[in-house]
Motif scaffolding. Structure first.
Motif, mmCIF file in Angstrom:
data_model
loop_
_atom_site.group_PDB
_atom_site.id
_atom_site.type_symbol
_atom_site.label_atom_id
_atom_site.label_comp_id
_atom_site.label_asym_id
_atom_site.label_seq_id
_atom_site.Cartn_x
_atom_site.Cartn_y
_atom_site.Cartn_z
ATOM 1 N N ILE A 1 0.839 -1.201 0.000
ATOM 2 C CA ILE A 1 0.000 0.000 0.000
ATOM 3 C C ILE A 1 0.874 1.252 0.000
ATOM 4 N N GLY A 2 1.904 1.260 0.840
ATOM 5 C CA GLY A 2 2.804 2.408 0.903
ATOM 6 C C GLY A 2 3.516 2.652 -0.416
ATOM 7 N N GLN A 3 3.890 1.583 -1.094
ATOM 8 C CA GLN A 3 4.569 1.701 -2.380
ATOM 9 C C GLN A 3 3.642 2.292 -3.444
ATOM 10 N N LEU A 4 2.405 1.797 -3.521
ATOM 11 C CA LEU A 4 1.440 2.311 -4.498
ATOM 12 C C LEU A 4 1.132 3.786 -4.232
ATOM 13 N N TYR A 5 0.976 4.128 -2.962
ATOM 14 C CA TYR A 5 0.703 5.518 -2.587
ATOM 15 C C TYR A 5 1.866 6.419 -2.990
ATOM 16 N N MET A 6 3.086 5.983 -2.676
ATOM 17 C CA MET A 6 4.272 6.785 -2.966
ATOM 18 C C MET A 6 4.447 7.007 -4.463
ATOM 19 N N ILE A 7 4.263 5.961 -5.264
ATOM 20 C CA ILE A 7 4.451 6.083 -6.715
ATOM 21 C C ILE A 7 3.481 7.099 -7.294
#
Length: 301
Positions: free
Chosen positions: A10-16
């Motif tokens: 989730i953090g990766q998708l949000y950051m991208i």
């Protein structure tokens, strides 16, 4: 472990999504062409994302001299978390490609043989990325996004001091196998080494931001982050000045027969300015691998 793996995803998708939006401007940035479920006979259910990264002014002067004024790189990513594949190509440079395979494991980077089966070429360079200690280009530095000083209000994670990987929990590692090819005589080594540096810087900046933005995404569900992703991608496309059909992010799996996926590759990259190119000695061995993903921008006019 499963709970933290979902947090990381989730953090990766949000950051991208957020990073791509911040780094985009009219004529340059990351345009999302498609983002939909994909089913692979070997890897199972995943997500296929295709982007156009516009970057003309981000290129060093020696590269701008040999590319068209309107320039973009096509990025395709097949995300079968915890395994992903990302490929970059350029239509007017048929001999240029970047291939990235990513695997995620619940450890602090201690698996030295994670890519032994995939890596046929033994001429590799292993790079370790420390989000707390490694330096980033000065123009990207923000104290609020510095893991050495950031302290999460919701999770209590941070501040990351020297030796943090041996003391902090939970922890996991993103392993990247990066292959760059540019088969053009006279520019091959320079371009390949430049791209490896770009990839490394983007991975470092992106993961620092994912950590520093944890209080923004920590309470999100996967459905909520997918909706954030959809809305942000549409806003980014408009910000760049491209007005494609509305992006749909569906939860319905696509039949595997409708497309052919590559045998392997890593997670969707993010968008950022390319760092200034530094001339590398001619006798320096060529890099064959590096860390994680990246994303690039292009002018609309």
């Amino acid at each position: 472990v499963l709970g933290f793996a979902l947090q990381y995803r989730i953090g990766q998708l949000y950051m991208i999504s957020k990073h791509s939006h911040e780094q985009s401007d009219r004529g340059e940035g990351v345009e999302v062409v498609q983002n939909e479920p994909y089913e692979d006979p070997n890897h199972g259910n995943g997500q296929l994302t295709e982007k156009r990264v516009y970057l003309n002014s981000k290129l060093p002067s020696w590269a701008r001299a040999v590319v068209p004024k309107i320039f973009y790189v096509t990025e395709k990513a097949w995300n079968y978390y915890p395994y992903t594949i990302t490929e970059y190509t350029c239509s007017f440079l048929p001999k240029f490609s970047i291939h990235i395979e990513t695997k995620y494991e619940d450890n602090k980077g201690s698996n030295d043989s994670i890519f032994d089966k995939e890596a046929k070429d033994l001429e590799r360079e292993v790079c370790f990325i420390d989000i707390a200690s490694d330096e980033i280009p000065e123009r990207y530095y923000k104290e609020s996004e510095d893991p050495k000083y950031f302290k999460s209000q919701k999770t209590g994670r941070g501040q990351l001091k020297e030796g943090w990987r041996d003391t902090h929990q939970p922890i996991m590692c993103s392993y990247k196998l990066v292959t760059v090819k540019f088969e053009v005589w006279g520019l091959q080594t320079r371009v390949e080494q430049f791209v490896h540096k770009v990839v490394r810087d983007i991975l470092l900046i992106g993961h620092r931001q994912a950590f520093a933005w944890v209080d923004e995404w920590y309470d999100m569900t996967m459905d909520e982050v997918r909706e954030f992703e959809r809305a942000t991608q549409e806003a980014t496309n408009k910000k760049i000045g491209v007005f494609p059909p509305a992006i749909s992010i569906s939860n319905i799996s696509m039949p595997s027969s409708t497309r052919s996926a590559p045998s392997s590759a890593p997670s969707t990259p993010l968008s950022t300015d390319a760092p200034d190119f530094l001339t590398v000695p001619k006798d320096r061995p060529r890099k064959k691998s590096a860390p994680e993903t990246l994303t690039l921008p292009d002018p609309s006019k």
